[in-house]
Write an enzyme that holds these catalytic residues in place. Structure first.
Site, mmCIF file in Angstrom:
data_model
loop_
_atom_site.group_PDB
_atom_site.id
_atom_site.type_symbol
_atom_site.label_atom_id
_atom_site.label_comp_id
_atom_site.label_asym_id
_atom_site.label_seq_id
_atom_site.Cartn_x
_atom_site.Cartn_y
_atom_site.Cartn_z
ATOM 1 N N SER A 116 0.808 -1.223 0.000
ATOM 2 C CA SER A 116 0.000 0.000 0.000
ATOM 3 C C SER A 116 0.839 1.269 0.000
ATOM 4 O O SER A 116 0.387 2.333 0.430
ATOM 5 C CB SER A 116 -0.965 0.013 1.196
ATOM 6 O OG SER A 116 -1.810 -1.126 1.178
ATOM 7 N N ARG A 117 2.076 1.164 -0.474
ATOM 8 C CA ARG A 117 3.010 2.297 -0.542
ATOM 9 C C ARG A 117 3.355 2.856 0.847
ATOM 10 O O ARG A 117 3.831 3.996 0.962
ATOM 11 C CB ARG A 117 2.459 3.424 -1.438
ATOM 12 C CG ARG A 117 2.197 2.983 -2.880
ATOM 13 C CD ARG A 117 3.474 2.503 -3.548
ATOM 14 N NE ARG A 117 3.278 2.208 -4.963
ATOM 15 C CZ ARG A 117 3.178 0.981 -5.485
ATOM 16 N NH1 ARG A 117 3.221 -0.080 -4.669
ATOM 17 N NH2 ARG A 117 3.036 0.789 -6.768
ATOM 18 N N LEU A 118 3.130 2.067 1.880
ATOM 19 C CA LEU A 118 3.488 2.486 3.242
ATOM 20 C C LEU A 118 4.867 1.921 3.564
ATOM 21 O O LEU A 118 5.044 1.055 4.437
ATOM 22 C CB LEU A 118 2.429 2.015 4.246
ATOM 23 C CG LEU A 118 1.039 2.624 4.016
ATOM 24 C CD1 LEU A 118 0.015 1.981 4.943
ATOM 25 C CD2 LEU A 118 1.083 4.136 4.229
#
Length: 213
Positions: free
Chosen positions: A191-193
């Site tokens: 999630s691009r985290l």
């Protein structure tokens, strides 16, 4: 354009926390480099060198790291090339190592200086002979009229050193050392985290901080 906008890869990768890191960033870099080698990453010692030219414009290009020790990261090139001229005028640069198969990158910033001539001599002597010839033949970063001109210069250098046991290092070729002041380890996460852990040199000691993705 729509294909680019929709192209996504989810990074299903283990996390990275401060407690996972070695207190010394170059030691941690060696750990990640070894894992990149084991994973079969292409050219795992390749990095993007960032400099600033005389007009203040950023410049970048790929090189190969040839040393990583407590002093910093070393690489070799023509001292009359554009990148060397830029580093001479502004003795600072950035390195970016990317190991895409592992969803990892390492960003490094620091001052640069030439390595001792003896170190340049030693590395130059270890290069394949035709790479040594190329260092004499190529006026790196200058304009050539054609590929034929480069081939002619190579042939002339081959003839010059024909029969010689050793090709000496040209004075215009040698090594640079980047001495890190900031090193960021980036680990891709879902999630691009992503996990971003940064070392900063403060008062001669490394401070490790987590950055927001």
């Amino acid at each position: 354009m729509s294909d680019l906008a929709s192209h996504r890869t989810e990074y299903e990768t283990a996390g990275l926390d401060v407690g996972d890191l070695d207190p010394e960033p170059i030691t941690q870099w060696h750990l990640w480099f070894a894992q990149a080698v084991d994973a079969g990453c292409v050219e795992p010692n390749a990095f993007v060198l960032g400099t600033v030219d005389a007009d203040g414009s950023p410049q970048s290009r790929y090189l190969l790291a040839r040393g990583a020790d407590p002093r910093g990261f070393s690489f070799f090139t023509n001292y009359e090339s554009a990148k060397s001229i830029e580093m001479t005028a502004r003795p600072a640069a950035s390195l970016l190592f990317s190991w895409l198969q592992l969803h990892r990158q390492v960003r490094i910033v620091g001052g640069v200086e030439r390595v001792p001539e003896s170190e340049s001599d030693e590395y130059f002597a270890s290069r394949p002979r035709m790479s040594q010839i190329g260092a004499w033949a190529s006026p790196q970063s200058t304009v050539l009229n054609s590929r034929h001109e480069l081939d002619r210069r190579v042939a002339e250098a081959v003839a010059r050193f024909e029969g010689d046991g050793l090709v000496p290092r040209p004075a215009h070729w040698g090594g640079w050392l980047l001495k890190p002041t900031v090193v960021e380890f980036w680990q891709g996460r879902p999630s691009r985290l992503h996990d971003r852990l940064r070392y900063r040199l403060v008062g001669g000691q490394w401070l490790i901080e987590r950055l927001a993705p």
